[in-house]
Design a protein around this motif. Sequence first.
Motif, short mmCIF file in Angstrom:
data_model
loop_
_atom_site.label_atom_id
_atom_site.label_comp_id
_atom_site.label_asym_id
_atom_site.label_seq_id
_atom_site.Cartn_x
_atom_site.Cartn_y
_atom_site.Cartn_z
N THR A 1 0.81 -1.21 0.00
CA THR A 1 0.00 0.00 0.00
C THR A 1 0.85 1.27 0.00
OG1 THR A 1 -0.14 -0.09 2.41
CG2 THR A 1 -1.93 -1.13 1.16
N THR A 2 2.17 1.10 0.06
CA THR A 2 3.06 2.25 -0.03
C THR A 2 3.84 2.14 -1.34
OG1 THR A 2 4.78 1.07 1.19
CG2 THR A 2 3.31 2.48 2.47
N PRO A 3 4.23 3.28 -1.91
CA PRO A 3 4.95 3.22 -3.19
C PRO A 3 6.23 2.39 -3.08
CG PRO A 3 4.25 5.47 -2.71
CD PRO A 3 3.98 4.66 -1.48
N VAL A 4 6.45 1.56 -4.08
CA VAL A 4 7.64 0.71 -4.13
C VAL A 4 8.71 1.45 -4.95
CG1 VAL A 4 8.57 -1.50 -4.95
CG2 VAL A 4 6.27 -1.39 -3.96
N THR A 5 9.87 1.65 -4.34
CA THR A 5 10.96 2.32 -5.05
C THR A 5 12.06 1.35 -5.45
OG1 THR A 5 12.04 2.87 -2.96
CG2 THR A 5 10.55 4.52 -3.90
N ALA A 6 12.03 0.15 -4.85
CA ALA A 6 13.05 -0.86 -5.17
C ALA A 6 12.50 -2.24 -4.85
CB ALA A 6 14.33 -0.61 -4.38
N VAL A 7 13.00 -3.22 -5.57
CA VAL A 7 12.68 -4.63 -5.32
C VAL A 7 13.97 -5.26 -4.82
CG1 VAL A 7 12.02 -6.80 -6.41
CG2 VAL A 7 10.87 -4.69 -7.06
N SER B 1 10.87 2.55 -11.19
CA SER B 1 10.13 3.79 -11.33
C SER B 1 8.74 3.59 -10.74
CB SER B 1 10.04 4.17 -12.82
OG SER B 1 9.35 3.17 -13.54
N ALA B 2 7.95 4.66 -10.72
CA ALA B 2 6.61 4.60 -10.13
C ALA B 2 5.78 3.51 -10.82
CB ALA B 2 5.92 5.95 -10.27
N LEU B 3 5.25 2.62 -10.01
CA LEU B 3 4.46 1.50 -10.53
C LEU B 3 2.98 1.86 -10.61
CD1 LEU B 3 6.09 -1.34 -8.39
CD2 LEU B 3 6.32 -1.04 -10.86
N PRO B 4 2.30 1.47 -11.68
CA PRO B 4 0.85 1.68 -11.74
C PRO B 4 0.16 0.68 -10.80
CG PRO B 4 1.57 0.45 -13.65
CD PRO B 4 2.81 0.83 -12.90
N PRO B 5 -1.03 0.99 -10.35
CA PRO B 5 -1.76 0.04 -9.50
C PRO B 5 -2.03 -1.25 -10.25
CG PRO B 5 -2.80 2.22 -9.44
CD PRO B 5 -1.76 2.24 -10.53
N GLY B 6 -2.01 -2.36 -9.52
CA GLY B 6 -2.31 -3.65 -10.13
C GLY B 6 -1.19 -4.66 -9.92
N PRO B 7 -1.30 -5.79 -10.62
CA PRO B 7 -0.30 -6.84 -10.44
C PRO B 7 1.06 -6.44 -11.03
CG PRO B 7 -1.85 -7.45 -12.17
CD PRO B 7 -2.36 -6.17 -11.56
N VAL B 8 2.11 -6.85 -10.33
CA VAL B 8 3.48 -6.57 -10.76
C VAL B 8 4.21 -7.91 -10.84
CG1 VAL B 8 5.64 -5.39 -10.22
CG2 VAL B 8 3.46 -4.30 -9.66
N ARG B 9 4.87 -8.14 -11.95
CA ARG B 9 5.63 -9.39 -12.15
C ARG B 9 7.12 -9.07 -12.10
NH1 ARG B 9 7.65 -11.62 -16.94
NH2 ARG B 9 8.14 -13.83 -16.75
N VAL B 10 7.87 -9.83 -11.31
CA VAL B 10 9.31 -9.65 -11.20
C VAL B 10 9.98 -10.93 -11.70
CG1 VAL B 10 11.25 -9.19 -9.66
CG2 VAL B 10 9.01 -8.13 -9.21
N ALA B 11 10.71 -10.83 -12.80
CA ALA B 11 11.47 -11.96 -13.35
C ALA B 11 12.94 -11.66 -13.10
CB ALA B 11 11.19 -12.12 -14.84
N TRP B 12 13.66 -12.63 -12.54
CA TRP B 12 15.06 -12.41 -12.21
C TRP B 12 15.93 -13.55 -12.72
CZ3 TRP B 12 17.34 -16.13 -9.21
CH2 TRP B 12 16.49 -16.94 -8.47
N ALA C 1 -2.18 5.82 -7.25
CA ALA C 1 -1.46 6.17 -8.48
C ALA C 1 -0.69 7.46 -8.25
CB ALA C 1 -2.44 6.33 -9.63
N PRO C 2 0.49 7.58 -8.84
CA PRO C 2 1.27 8.81 -8.68
C PRO C 2 0.53 10.00 -9.28
CG PRO C 2 2.33 7.30 -10.24
CD PRO C 2 1.15 6.59 -9.67
#
Length: 193
Positions: free
Chosen positions: A46-52, A94-105, A127-128
Motif C-alpha cells: 500500500t506504499t509506493p515501491v521504489t526498489a525490489v 520507477s513509479a508502478l501503476p496500481p495492479g499486479p506486478v511481475r518480477v522476473a530475475w 497512483a502517482p
Amino acid sequence: MRLPATTRAALAATAAALLVMLPPARPAFAHDRLLSTDPADGASVTTPVTAVTLTFNEPVKSKFSTIVVTGADGASHAQGAPRGVDATLIQAVSALPPGPVRVAWRAVSADGHPIQGQFTFTNAAPAPTSAAASPSPTTAGAIATASSPVAARPAAGGRDSSTAVWWIVAAVVLVPAAGGGWLWSRRRRAAGG
C-alpha cells in the motif's frame, strides 16, 4: 621378484606422504537459492515501491544479474542494473501503476551456474499524481537481457584452484622423495654388492 627393503620403505613413505597431502573429500556444492523478496511473493503493498530486493543464501554475481519488473501496464519499470550488497540484489524501480506486478530475475551463483525465477505482488498504492516516467532505454535493454541466456563461467581462482595447488605441492614433495629413495637404494646395493 621381490623389491629390496629400502625400495619398499621409500615407496611406503611416498604413499604415506601422498595420502597426507590429498585434500579430504568435499561435499558437492549446491547452487545459491533465493531466500526472500521484498515485496514478498503474493503480497499487496500500500506504499509506493521504489526498489525490489532479492535475498539469497550466498552472494551472487551482480555483474551478470538481471531483474525485470513489469507493471500492470505491461511496461518495464526497472531502472538501471541491479546492485549487489552481500547476498542481496536491489533493483530500483520507477513509479508502478496500481495492479499486479511481475518480477522476473536471473542471477549467477557463486559457483558460476545461472539461477532464475519469478514472483508477483500487487501494487495497491495510490497512483502517482505526476506523470509517470517512461521506461528508459536501459530498462528496455534489461528486458532483452533477461530473456536471453547468461553466459556464465566460474571466476578464475575459484574452488578448483585449491586442487591444483595440492597437486603441485605433492609433485614438489613426492618426486624428490621418490628420486632420493631410488638413489639411496642404488648406492646401498652398489656398496653391498
